[in-house]
Write a protein that holds these residues in place. Structure first.
Motif, PDB file in Angstrom:
ATOM      1  N   THR A   1     -12.651  22.551 -31.305  1.00 25.56           N
ATOM      2  CA  THR A   1     -13.728  20.951 -30.255  1.00 25.56           C
ATOM      3  C   THR A   1     -12.767  21.404 -28.968  1.00 25.56           C
ATOM      4  O   THR A   1     -13.796  20.941 -28.119  1.00 25.56           O
ATOM      5  CB  THR A   1     -11.692  20.297 -30.560  1.00 25.56           C
ATOM      6  OG1 THR A   1     -11.447  19.154 -31.807  1.00 25.56           O
ATOM      7  CG2 THR A   1     -11.154  18.964 -28.711  1.00 25.56           C
ATOM      8  N   GLY A   2     -12.301  22.315 -28.662  1.00 23.21           N
ATOM      9  CA  GLY A   2     -12.010  22.593 -27.122  1.00 23.21           C
ATOM     10  C   GLY A   2     -13.282  23.702 -27.107  1.00 23.21           C
ATOM     11  O   GLY A   2     -14.344  23.612 -26.020  1.00 23.21           O
ATOM     12  N   LYS A   3     -14.571  23.930 -28.405  1.00 25.10           N
ATOM     13  CA  LYS A   3     -16.062  24.498 -28.147  1.00 25.10           C
ATOM     14  C   LYS A   3     -17.353  23.786 -27.238  1.00 25.10           C
ATOM     15  O   LYS A   3     -17.600  23.407 -26.092  1.00 25.10           O
ATOM     16  CB  LYS A   3     -16.709  25.478 -28.813  1.00 25.10           C
ATOM     17  CG  LYS A   3     -18.120  26.045 -29.034  1.00 25.10           C
ATOM     18  CD  LYS A   3     -17.931  26.339 -30.400  1.00 25.10           C
ATOM     19  CE  LYS A   3     -20.286  26.334 -29.976  1.00 25.10           C
ATOM     20  NZ  LYS A   3     -20.154  27.297 -31.288  1.00 25.10           N
ATOM     21  N   VAL A   4     -16.646  22.447 -28.164  1.00 18.76           N
ATOM     22  CA  VAL A   4     -17.573  21.040 -27.758  1.00 18.76           C
ATOM     23  C   VAL A   4     -16.748  21.150 -26.412  1.00 18.76           C
ATOM     24  O   VAL A   4     -17.977  20.015 -25.545  1.00 18.76           O
ATOM     25  CB  VAL A   4     -17.290  20.368 -28.890  1.00 18.76           C
ATOM     26  CG1 VAL A   4     -17.747  18.645 -28.590  1.00 18.76           C
ATOM     27  CG2 VAL A   4     -17.715  20.588 -30.102  1.00 18.76           C
ATOM     28  N   ALA A   5     -15.630  20.337 -26.552  1.00 17.73           N
ATOM     29  CA  ALA A   5     -15.192  19.881 -24.885  1.00 17.73           C
ATOM     30  C   ALA A   5     -15.691  20.917 -23.666  1.00 17.73           C
ATOM     31  O   ALA A   5     -16.389  20.404 -22.312  1.00 17.73           O
ATOM     32  CB  ALA A   5     -13.859  19.798 -24.656  1.00 17.73           C
ATOM     33  N   SER A   6     -15.805  22.538 -23.489  1.00 20.76           N
ATOM     34  CA  SER A   6     -15.798  22.971 -22.849  1.00 20.76           C
ATOM     35  C   SER A   6     -17.854  22.643 -22.608  1.00 20.76           C
ATOM     36  O   SER A   6     -17.873  23.018 -21.230  1.00 20.76           O
ATOM     37  CB  SER A   6     -15.615  24.075 -23.009  1.00 20.76           C
ATOM     38  OG  SER A   6     -16.598  24.979 -24.265  1.00 20.76           O
ATOM     39  N   SER A   7     -18.756  23.109 -23.562  1.00 20.70           N
ATOM     40  CA  SER A   7     -20.238  23.489 -23.426  1.00 20.70           C
ATOM     41  C   SER A   7     -19.518  21.117 -22.427  1.00 20.70           C
ATOM     42  O   SER A   7     -21.195  21.122 -21.699  1.00 20.70           O
ATOM     43  CB  SER A   7     -20.689  23.119 -24.226  1.00 20.70           C
ATOM     44  OG  SER A   7     -20.031  21.715 -25.371  1.00 20.70           O
ATOM     45  N   TRP A   8     -19.880  19.936 -22.965  1.00 19.44           N
ATOM     46  CA  TRP A   8     -19.625  19.048 -22.801  1.00 19.44           C
ATOM     47  C   TRP A   8     -19.224  18.660 -21.048  1.00 19.44           C
ATOM     48  O   TRP A   8     -20.050  18.024 -20.294  1.00 19.44           O
ATOM     49  CB  TRP A   8     -18.918  17.892 -23.295  1.00 19.44           C
ATOM     50  CG  TRP A   8     -18.577  16.851 -22.649  1.00 19.44           C
ATOM     51  CD1 TRP A   8     -19.464  15.862 -22.280  1.00 19.44           C
ATOM     52  CD2 TRP A   8     -17.315  16.035 -21.904  1.00 19.44           C
ATOM     53  NE1 TRP A   8     -18.383  15.368 -21.541  1.00 19.44           N
ATOM     54  CE2 TRP A   8     -17.537  15.241 -21.849  1.00 19.44           C
ATOM     55  CE3 TRP A   8     -15.910  17.447 -21.628  1.00 19.44           C
ATOM     56  CZ2 TRP A   8     -17.038  14.291 -20.752  1.00 19.44           C
ATOM     57  CZ3 TRP A   8     -15.096  16.525 -21.279  1.00 19.44           C
ATOM     58  CH2 TRP A   8     -15.028  15.235 -20.582  1.00 19.44           C
ATOM     59  N   PHE A   9     -18.166  19.527 -21.110  1.00 18.26           N
ATOM     60  CA  PHE A   9     -17.391  19.433 -19.727  1.00 18.26           C
ATOM     61  C   PHE A   9     -18.225  20.313 -18.465  1.00 18.26           C
ATOM     62  O   PHE A   9     -19.200  19.844 -16.887  1.00 18.26           O
ATOM     63  CB  PHE A   9     -16.487  20.435 -19.248  1.00 18.26           C
ATOM     64  CG  PHE A   9     -16.065  20.070 -18.041  1.00 18.26           C
ATOM     65  CD1 PHE A   9     -15.097  18.727 -16.953  1.00 18.26           C
ATOM     66  CD2 PHE A   9     -15.512  21.391 -17.066  1.00 18.26           C
ATOM     67  CE1 PHE A   9     -14.786  19.172 -16.552  1.00 18.26           C
ATOM     68  CE2 PHE A   9     -14.921  21.450 -16.349  1.00 18.26           C
ATOM     69  CZ  PHE A   9     -14.687  19.972 -15.336  1.00 18.26           C
ATOM     70  N   GLY A  10     -19.368  21.490 -18.922  1.00 13.39           N
ATOM     71  CA  GLY A  10     -19.997  22.565 -18.601  1.00 13.39           C
ATOM     72  C   GLY A  10     -21.273  21.497 -17.939  1.00 13.39           C
ATOM     73  O   GLY A  10     -21.619  21.629 -17.161  1.00 13.39           O
ATOM     74  N   SER A  11     -22.362  20.613 -18.659  1.00 16.07           N
ATOM     75  CA  SER A  11     -22.984  20.255 -18.573  1.00 16.07           C
ATOM     76  C   SER A  11     -23.310  19.132 -17.499  1.00 16.07           C
ATOM     77  O   SER A  11     -24.245  18.939 -17.041  1.00 16.07           O
ATOM     78  CB  SER A  11     -23.725  19.419 -19.464  1.00 16.07           C
ATOM     79  OG  SER A  11     -23.075  18.014 -20.563  1.00 16.07           O
ATOM     80  N   CYS A  12     -21.642  18.174 -17.447  1.00 14.07           N
ATOM     81  CA  CYS A  12     -21.737  17.271 -16.918  1.00 14.07           C
ATOM     82  C   CYS A  12     -21.405  18.304 -14.901  1.00 14.07           C
ATOM     83  O   CYS A  12     -21.867  17.797 -14.327  1.00 14.07           O
ATOM     84  CB  CYS A  12     -19.976  16.784 -17.009  1.00 14.07           C
ATOM     85  SG  CYS A  12     -20.887  15.410 -18.407  1.00 14.07           S
TER      86      CYS A  12
END
Length: 97
Positions: free
Chosen positions: A70-81
């Motif tokens: 979950t942390g990996k997905v959250a960080s990639s999502w936040f980074g793309s935004c």
């Protein structure tokens, strides 16, 4: 000799006229691109908002399912935004539109 001089003079006048038409075309293209730039920047913000909503739902689902990445997905999502917003803002300030 006179004919050669006349021909070269007409050729020079034709080249100058063509260059002025080229400059007018470039200026018109620049004006058109500038008119689309604000719309394009707003489109990038809208895409960022959609990616943010979809990513938030994806992260929420993974978090509720208890998945370990979950942390990996959250960080990639936040980074793309953040990337989309920063790129749109930098381009807007760089081109001064």
């Amino acid at each position: 000799m006179k004919k050669l001089s006349m021909t070269s003079g007409l050729l020079l006048i034709g080249m100058i006229a063509a260059a002025q038409d080229g400059n007018a075309g470039i200026n018109e293209a620049t004006t058109q691109v500038k008119s689309y730039f604000s719309t394009g920047t707003n489109l990038m913000y809208a895409i960022g908002a959609i990616v943010g909503l979809v990513g938030a739902i994806k992260v929420y689902k993974k978090w509720n399912d208890g998945e370990p990445d979950t942390g990996k997905v959250a960080s990639s999502w936040f980074g793309s935004c953040i990337f989309l917003v920063v790129v749109a803002t930098v381009l807007k300030s760089f081109f001064g539109v």
